[in-house]
Design an enzyme around this catalytic site. Structure first.
Site, PDB file in Angstrom:
ATOM      1  N   HIS A  55      -1.424   6.856   2.443  1.00  0.00           N
ATOM      2  CA  HIS A  55      -0.245   5.778   2.298  1.00  0.00           C
ATOM      3  C   HIS A  55      -0.574   4.888   3.301  1.00  0.00           C
ATOM      4  CE1 HIS A  55       1.794   8.189  -0.324  1.00  0.00           C
ATOM      5  NE2 HIS A  55       2.144   9.038   0.652  1.00  0.00           N
ATOM      6  N   ARG A  56      -2.054   4.823   3.896  1.00  0.00           N
ATOM      7  CA  ARG A  56      -2.436   4.209   4.974  1.00  0.00           C
ATOM      8  C   ARG A  56      -1.737   4.222   6.243  1.00  0.00           C
ATOM      9  NH1 ARG A  56      -6.825   0.869   3.532  1.00  0.00           N
ATOM     10  NH2 ARG A  56      -6.962   0.966   1.516  1.00  0.00           N
ATOM     11  N   LEU A  57      -1.124   5.355   6.364  1.00  0.00           N
ATOM     12  CA  LEU A  57      -0.523   5.952   7.532  1.00  0.00           C
ATOM     13  C   LEU A  57      -1.510   6.612   8.666  1.00  0.00           C
ATOM     14  CD1 LEU A  57       2.947   7.067   6.314  1.00  0.00           C
ATOM     15  CD2 LEU A  57       2.294   4.816   6.986  1.00  0.00           C
TER      16      LEU A  57
END
Ligand SMILES: Cc1cc2nc3c(=O)[nH]c(=O)nc-3n(C[C@H](O)[C@H](O)[C@H](O)COP(=O)(O)O)c2cc1C
Length: 193
Positions: free
Chosen positions: A170-172
């Site tokens: 999640h692009r975290l």
């Protein structure tokens, strides 16, 4: 969890050597010219320990001129198959002549002759000129040993900041930044991605 950035680099580098299709030791090195213009190029990491990260090059090249004039550099590894990045910044120094000699002696004869034949970063009128210079070097050194050229050696980047970037869902993404402390040791923190 590994909390020493040099040991963490070792661990990631070992994984990169196992996973990357080639040149896991390839890194971009950025330098800054006297006019303030940054430039970057790939080189190969040829040694690293607590003192720093070493690569070898022509001492009359653009990069060498910039690193001698402004002895600070940024290194960048991107291990695509692991989706990882390591950024290193710090002061630059030359390796010792003995270290340069030892590494040069470990290179293939072709690479040794190439180091003598290349006027790295200078204009070249035609490919044939370079090939002719290489041929001249094969004659010059014949079957004898090829010594390290005086204009060829290594630089060591002593790390002051090392950041490890890891792709996460999640692009975290995860960023761990280590900053060298004046008295020795490292401080560690996270950065927003
Ligand atoms: C994967 C890769 C590895 C390279 N390794 C080196 C190296 O270890 N030393 C070097 O001088 N040039 C190396 N080069 C060539 C440099 O990127 C560059 O073209 C050359 O050093 C001249 O750079 P400069 O004009 O900025 O000094 C490599 C290029 C690639 C693509």
């Amino acid at each position: 969890m590994i909390t020493d950035p040099i040991l963490l680099f070792d661990a990631w580098f070992t994984e990169a050597r196992a996973s990357e299709p080639n040149d896991a030791n390839a890194m971009a090195v950025a330098s800054v010219g006297a006019d303030g213009q940054p430039s970057s190029r790939m080189v190969l990491l040829k040694g690293h320990d607590a003192r720093g990260f070493v690569f070898y090059t022509n001492l009359e090249s653009r990069k060498a001129g910039e690193l001698i004039g402004n002895p600070r550099a940024a290194l960048l590894f991107h291990w695509k198959s692991l989706r990882r990045q390591v950024r290193i910044e710090g002061a630059v120094g030359r390796v010792s002549d003995a270290e340069g000699d030892a590494y040069f002696a470990s290179r293939s004869r072709d690479s040794q002759l190439g180091a003598w034949a290349s006027d790295q970063s200078r204009p070249l009128d035609a490919r044939e000129t370079f090939e002719a210079r290489y041929a001249e070097m094969t004659v010059r050194f014949a079957d004898g040993p090829v010594p390290r050229p005086p204009h060829w050696s290594g630089f060591r980047v002593a790390p002051e900041r090392i950041e490890f970037w890891q792709d996460r869902a999640h692009r975290l993404h995860e960023r761990r930044l280590f900053v060298a402390q004046d008295g020795g040791g490292w401080s560690e923190g996270l950065l927003y991605p």
